[in-house]
Design a protein around this motif. Structure first.
Motif: not given
Ligand SMILES: NC(=O)N[C@@H](CC(=O)O)C(=O)O
Ligand SMILES: [Zn+2]
Ligand SMILES: [Zn+2]
Length: 352
Positions: A24, A26, A50, A115, A145, A228, A256, A260, A272-273
């Protein structure tokens, strides 16, 4: 791979430069903050779609790719491998456009509500069958996922139940579809991927190799260990380590890493992350070292992913050394901060 050892202790290893097959990044200022951490170690990454709003079209994915390349500091080499976010309305034509672009390497399933930023996700996979058939036809990998969203299913069982309710029926209907079971967290998922027929693989995060669910509750609730699918019990962690060090090319690296802001994690309803982009290879080296399997790291990190995605392996190398260093407590994230996993802890491996 070359290994430098004194007596029986390996002190440094050099491997083909790895890639991150689940990341991710962003957007905007956050992207600019996190991208150098990944590019320092990895040659390429499968970039998750996402965003808010999600990346659902080829045009959006290509524009996002340009923003990533524009955010890359001068002198760094990194190739973003783009993905599309599957919705109930993604058309088969969109898949063919994505394939023809040559720059979009996969399509991602977020079951709606599963998620972070999954609200626009799929409510019933059967609605997507014509689109999945187009993916099967043109060899576009489907990244999953893998958790059911049924609120009556225990949170810790959602991945195992997903295999029975979604993965098996889907793959029976689409036996030629290339599937990656993303960020697996259970023995059931590892067994499924090991034994299933057809083109299937799984990514495994560093945190699921190193920690079990006790970590979330050690001495109080520790939100930076919440992701998650959530960390599971020790038996599952051991099954994931076995899979990762097995040399089976169906299992490869996907961090992953999911930034955040500190305030969104340290919150009454924390996101979550886990953020691992800065020290991902150090964490994987630690996990493989603990398992006595540093010789298996290169396949997992650098060779099996490209083979699955039918891409060449990277030509350059990465060296990891056994050196202790302390992870910062916080890192800059746009106009806020992110608390990385292992904040303030001493790590044993370091990218040279
Ligand atoms: N893994 C996570 O807990 N969060 C991910 C989303 C995801 O990969 O499910 C996110 O975009 O923050
Ligand atoms: Zn996910
Ligand atoms: Zn993710």
């Amino acid at each position: 791979m070359s290994v430098n050892q004194s007596s029986s202790v390996v002190n440094s290893i050099t491997i083909t430069r790895p890639d991150d097959w689940h990341l991710h990044l962003r957007d905007d200022e956050v992207l600019a903050s996190v991208l150098p951490h990944t590019a320092r170690q990895f040659g390429r990454a499968i970039v998750m779609p996402n965003l808010k709003p999600p990346v659902t079209t080829t045009a959006q994915a290509l524009a996002y790719r340009e923003r990533i390349l524009a955010a890359l500091p001068a002198g760094m080499q990194f190739e973003p491998l783009m993905t599309l976010y599957l919705t109930n309305n993604t058309s088969p034509d969109e898949i063919r456009r994505a394939k023809d672009s040559g720059l979009i390497h996969a399509v991602k399933l977020y079951p709606a509500g599963a998620t972070t930023n999954s609200d626009a996700g799929v409510t019933d996979l059967r609605l997507c069958y014509p689109t999945l058939e187009a993916m099967q036809e043109c060899g576009m990998p489907f990244l999953v996922h893998g958790e059911v969203t049924d609120p009556t299913v225990d949170l810790f069982d959602r991945e195992a139940v997903f295999i029975e309710r979604v993965m098996q029926p889907l793959r029976a209907d689409m036996p030629e579809l290339k599937v990656v079971f993303e960020h697996i967290t259970t023995a059931q998922a590892a067994d499924y991927v090991r034994t299933a027929s057809g083109q299937i693989a799984a990514t495994i995060t560093a945190h699921h190799l190193l920690y079990n669910r006790n970590e979330i509750f050690k001495g109080g609730i520790r939100p930076h260990y919440y992701c998650l699918p959530v960390l599971k019990r020790e038996t599952h962690r051991l099954a994931l380590v076995d899979a990762a060090i097995s040399g089976n090319p169906r299992f490869f690296l996907g961090t992953d890493s999911a930034p955040h802001a500190k305030g969104a994690k340290e919150n009454a309803c924390g996101c979550a992350g886990c953020y691992t982009a800065l020290h991902a290879m150090e964490l994987y080296a630690q996990a493989f070292d603990q398992a006595g399997a540093l010789d298996k790291l290169e396949g997992f990190a650098s060779l099996f992913g490209p083979a699955f995605y039918q891409l060449p392996v990277n030509l350059d190398k990465l060296t990891l050394q056994r050196t202790s260093w302390t992870m910062p407590e916080e890192l800059p994230l746009a106009n806020a901060t992110v608390v990385p996993l292992n904040a303030g802890e001493t790590l044993q491996w370091k990218v040279a």
